[in-house]
Design an enzyme around this catalytic site. Structure first.
Site, PDB file in Angstrom:
ATOM      1  N   GLY A  49       0.770  -1.242   0.000  1.00  0.00           N
ATOM      2  CA  GLY A  49       0.000   0.000   0.000  1.00  0.00           C
ATOM      3  C   GLY A  49       0.797   1.286   0.000  1.00  0.00           C
ATOM      4  O   GLY A  49       0.338   2.311  -0.489  1.00  0.00           O
ATOM      5  N   ASP A 105       0.671   3.374   4.562  1.00  0.00           N
ATOM      6  CA  ASP A 105      -0.366   4.043   3.763  1.00  0.00           C
ATOM      7  C   ASP A 105      -1.476   4.615   4.632  1.00  0.00           C
ATOM      8  O   ASP A 105      -1.792   5.796   4.565  1.00  0.00           O
ATOM      9  CB  ASP A 105      -0.934   3.086   2.690  1.00  0.00           C
ATOM     10  CG  ASP A 105      -1.365   1.726   3.254  1.00  0.00           C
ATOM     11  OD1 ASP A 105      -1.208   1.470   4.465  1.00  0.00           O
ATOM     12  OD2 ASP A 105      -1.863   0.899   2.460  1.00  0.00           O
ATOM     13  N   ASP A 108      -5.895   2.290  10.212  1.00  0.00           N
ATOM     14  CA  ASP A 108      -7.330   2.055  10.390  1.00  0.00           C
ATOM     15  C   ASP A 108      -7.543   1.567  11.823  1.00  0.00           C
ATOM     16  O   ASP A 108      -7.652   2.380  12.739  1.00  0.00           O
ATOM     17  CB  ASP A 108      -7.783   1.046   9.328  1.00  0.00           C
ATOM     18  CG  ASP A 108      -9.288   0.803   9.317  1.00  0.00           C
ATOM     19  OD1 ASP A 108      -9.990   1.410  10.135  1.00  0.00           O
ATOM     20  OD2 ASP A 108      -9.771   0.012   8.491  1.00  0.00           O
ATOM     21  N   SER A 109      -7.554   0.271  12.059  1.00  0.00           N
ATOM     22  CA  SER A 109      -7.661  -0.214  13.447  1.00  0.00           C
ATOM     23  C   SER A 109      -6.339  -0.010  14.194  1.00  0.00           C
ATOM     24  O   SER A 109      -6.308  -0.042  15.417  1.00  0.00           O
ATOM     25  CB  SER A 109      -8.022  -1.697  13.461  1.00  0.00           C
ATOM     26  OG  SER A 109      -6.889  -2.479  13.115  1.00  0.00           O
ATOM     27  N   GLY A 110      -5.252   0.160  13.445  1.00  0.00           N
ATOM     28  CA  GLY A 110      -3.936   0.322  14.056  1.00  0.00           C
ATOM     29  C   GLY A 110      -3.265  -0.991  14.429  1.00  0.00           C
ATOM     30  O   GLY A 110      -2.129  -1.002  14.904  1.00  0.00           O
ATOM     31  N   THR A 112      -2.147  -3.480  12.500  1.00  0.00           N
ATOM     32  CA  THR A 112      -0.995  -3.813  11.659  1.00  0.00           C
ATOM     33  C   THR A 112       0.238  -3.076  12.169  1.00  0.00           C
ATOM     34  O   THR A 112       1.306  -3.657  12.365  1.00  0.00           O
ATOM     35  CB  THR A 112      -1.266  -3.392  10.195  1.00  0.00           C
ATOM     36  OG1 THR A 112      -2.534  -3.893   9.807  1.00  0.00           O
ATOM     37  CG2 THR A 112      -0.198  -3.931   9.260  1.00  0.00           C
ATOM     38  N   LEU A 113       0.052  -1.788  12.398  1.00  0.00           N
ATOM     39  CA  LEU A 113       1.155  -0.936  12.803  1.00  0.00           C
ATOM     40  C   LEU A 113       1.668  -1.296  14.195  1.00  0.00           C
ATOM     41  O   LEU A 113       2.877  -1.360  14.418  1.00  0.00           O
ATOM     42  CB  LEU A 113       0.669   0.514  12.785  1.00  0.00           C
ATOM     43  CG  LEU A 113       1.742   1.558  12.674  1.00  0.00           C
ATOM     44  CD1 LEU A 113       2.615   1.298  11.455  1.00  0.00           C
ATOM     45  CD2 LEU A 113       1.101   2.932  12.595  1.00  0.00           C
ATOM     46  N   LYS A 136      -7.264   7.251  10.040  1.00  0.00           N
ATOM     47  CA  LYS A 136      -8.719   7.326  10.260  1.00  0.00           C
ATOM     48  C   LYS A 136      -9.042   7.708  11.695  1.00  0.00           C
ATOM     49  O   LYS A 136     -10.209   7.903  12.035  1.00  0.00           O
ATOM     50  CB  LYS A 136      -9.385   5.992   9.892  1.00  0.00           C
ATOM     51  CG  LYS A 136      -9.409   5.724   8.393  1.00  0.00           C
ATOM     52  CD  LYS A 136     -10.241   4.491   8.061  1.00  0.00           C
ATOM     53  CE  LYS A 136     -10.236   4.208   6.570  1.00  0.00           C
ATOM     54  NZ  LYS A 136     -10.830   2.892   6.264  1.00  0.00           N
ATOM     55  N   ASP A 163      -5.724  -0.333  -2.119  1.00  0.00           N
ATOM     56  CA  ASP A 163      -6.456  -1.225  -3.010  1.00  0.00           C
ATOM     57  C   ASP A 163      -7.751  -1.692  -2.397  1.00  0.00           C
ATOM     58  O   ASP A 163      -7.971  -1.595  -1.193  1.00  0.00           O
ATOM     59  CB  ASP A 163      -5.617  -2.475  -3.301  1.00  0.00           C
ATOM     60  CG  ASP A 163      -5.590  -3.430  -2.104  1.00  0.00           C
ATOM     61  OD1 ASP A 163      -5.212  -2.979  -1.001  1.00  0.00           O
ATOM     62  OD2 ASP A 163      -5.966  -4.606  -2.254  1.00  0.00           O
TER      63      ASP A 163
HETATM   64  P1  IMP Z   1      -5.280  -1.717  10.373  1.00  0.00           P
HETATM   65  O1  IMP Z   1      -4.446  -2.817  10.901  1.00  0.00           O
HETATM   66  O2  IMP Z   1      -6.744  -1.908  10.635  1.00  0.00           O
HETATM   67  O3  IMP Z   1      -4.813  -0.333  10.847  1.00  0.00           O
HETATM   68  O4  IMP Z   1      -5.205  -1.778   8.790  1.00  0.00           O
HETATM   69  C1  IMP Z   1      -4.120  -1.298   8.131  1.00  0.00           C
HETATM   70  C2  IMP Z   1      -4.035  -1.785   6.695  1.00  0.00           C
HETATM   71  O5  IMP Z   1      -5.326  -2.120   6.186  1.00  0.00           O
HETATM   72  C3  IMP Z   1      -3.523  -0.665   5.833  1.00  0.00           C
HETATM   73  O6  IMP Z   1      -2.122  -0.677   5.764  1.00  0.00           O
HETATM   74  C4  IMP Z   1      -4.214  -0.945   4.518  1.00  0.00           C
HETATM   75  O7  IMP Z   1      -3.464  -1.853   3.741  1.00  0.00           O
HETATM   76  C5  IMP Z   1      -5.513  -1.584   4.908  1.00  0.00           C
HETATM   77  N1  IMP Z   1      -6.605  -0.577   4.957  1.00  0.00           N
HETATM   78  C6  IMP Z   1      -7.162   0.001   6.036  1.00  0.00           C
HETATM   79  N2  IMP Z   1      -8.117   0.886   5.699  1.00  0.00           N
HETATM   80  C7  IMP Z   1      -8.163   0.882   4.351  1.00  0.00           C
HETATM   81  C8  IMP Z   1      -8.953   1.600   3.371  1.00  0.00           C
HETATM   82  O8  IMP Z   1      -9.791   2.470   3.662  1.00  0.00           O
HETATM   83  N3  IMP Z   1      -8.683   1.316   2.069  1.00  0.00           N
HETATM   84  C9  IMP Z   1      -7.746   0.396   1.673  1.00  0.00           C
HETATM   85  N4  IMP Z   1      -6.999  -0.290   2.554  1.00  0.00           N
HETATM   86  C10 IMP Z   1      -7.202  -0.055   3.875  1.00  0.00           C
HETATM   87 MG    MG Z   2      -4.491  -3.468   1.388  1.00  0.00          MG
END
Ligand code: IMP
Ligand code: MG
Length: 178
Positions: A49, A105, A108-110, A112-113, A136, A163
């Protein structure tokens, strides 16, 4: 909205256009340049991403740096985070004694990071910071998140690296999926 790049799929609206992204990426590059007056800097992009953002950003960082990547998998083809984070690739280069800047990129939920930062922290970097293009603001902020491009609306965004089921990554703008 019709775009020949969009694989016949519908986009609701452009949320961040090319000019807006370019201007903000330039500002982030300047901020990052100022934040690292010395020491080795390793910029780690999260695949896939961050690649468009990463390639524009590093061209605006005016100091020496090295580049590497991590590949964390959490989403599959769904729109909702699975909560499962797997690291499929991480840098072979040593992190000890170097400034590490993770380029992400979107937060979102955080999850992954948070998982990624924990893994990289254990490799003993001199400093560890995150630069995210979009946040977000759903997740409680990680102390490592030092640079953020834009606060993003809580909708599913595509383009400029983001994507849905691998479509849309090459759009030069960020749009809301219809
Ligand atoms: P998290 O672990 O929920 O913070 O998700 C992080 C990963 O989910 C990002 O690095 C993106 O690859 C994917 N992601 C989260 N939100 C979106 C979105 O709105 N569009 C596309 N990919 C997203
Ligand atoms: Mg993705």
């Amino acid at each position: 909205m019709v775009d020949p790049r969009a694989a016949g799929r519908d986009l609701a609206r452009v949320v961040f256009d090319e000019a807006t992204i370019r201007a903000r990426v330039g500002e982030l590059g300047s901020e990052i340049t100022r934040a690292y007056p010395d020491g080795d800097l390793l910029v780690i992009g999260t695949l896939k991403g961050s690649i468009l953002f990463l390639s524009d950003l590093v061209r605006r960082i005016e100091r020496p740096l090295h580049l590497d990547f991590v590949l964390a998998s959490s989403y599959g083809s769904g729109k909702v985070s699975s909560g499962e984070v797997r690291l499929l690739y991480e840098p072979a280069a040593p992190l000890a004694g170097r400034h590490i800047l993770v380029v992400e990129d979107i937060i979102d939920s955080g999850r992954t990071l948070a998982s990624l930062v924990g893994r990289l922290r254990s490799r003993d970097p001199l400093s560890l910071a995150v630069c995210a293009l979009l946040d977000k603001q759903i997740a409680p902020p990680l102390p490592e998140t030092r640079f953020v491009g834009f606060t993003a609306p809580s909708v599913f965004l595509v383009g400029y690296g983001l994507d849905h089921a691998e479509d849309f990554r090459h759009l030069p703008y960020i749009a809301e999926l219809a």
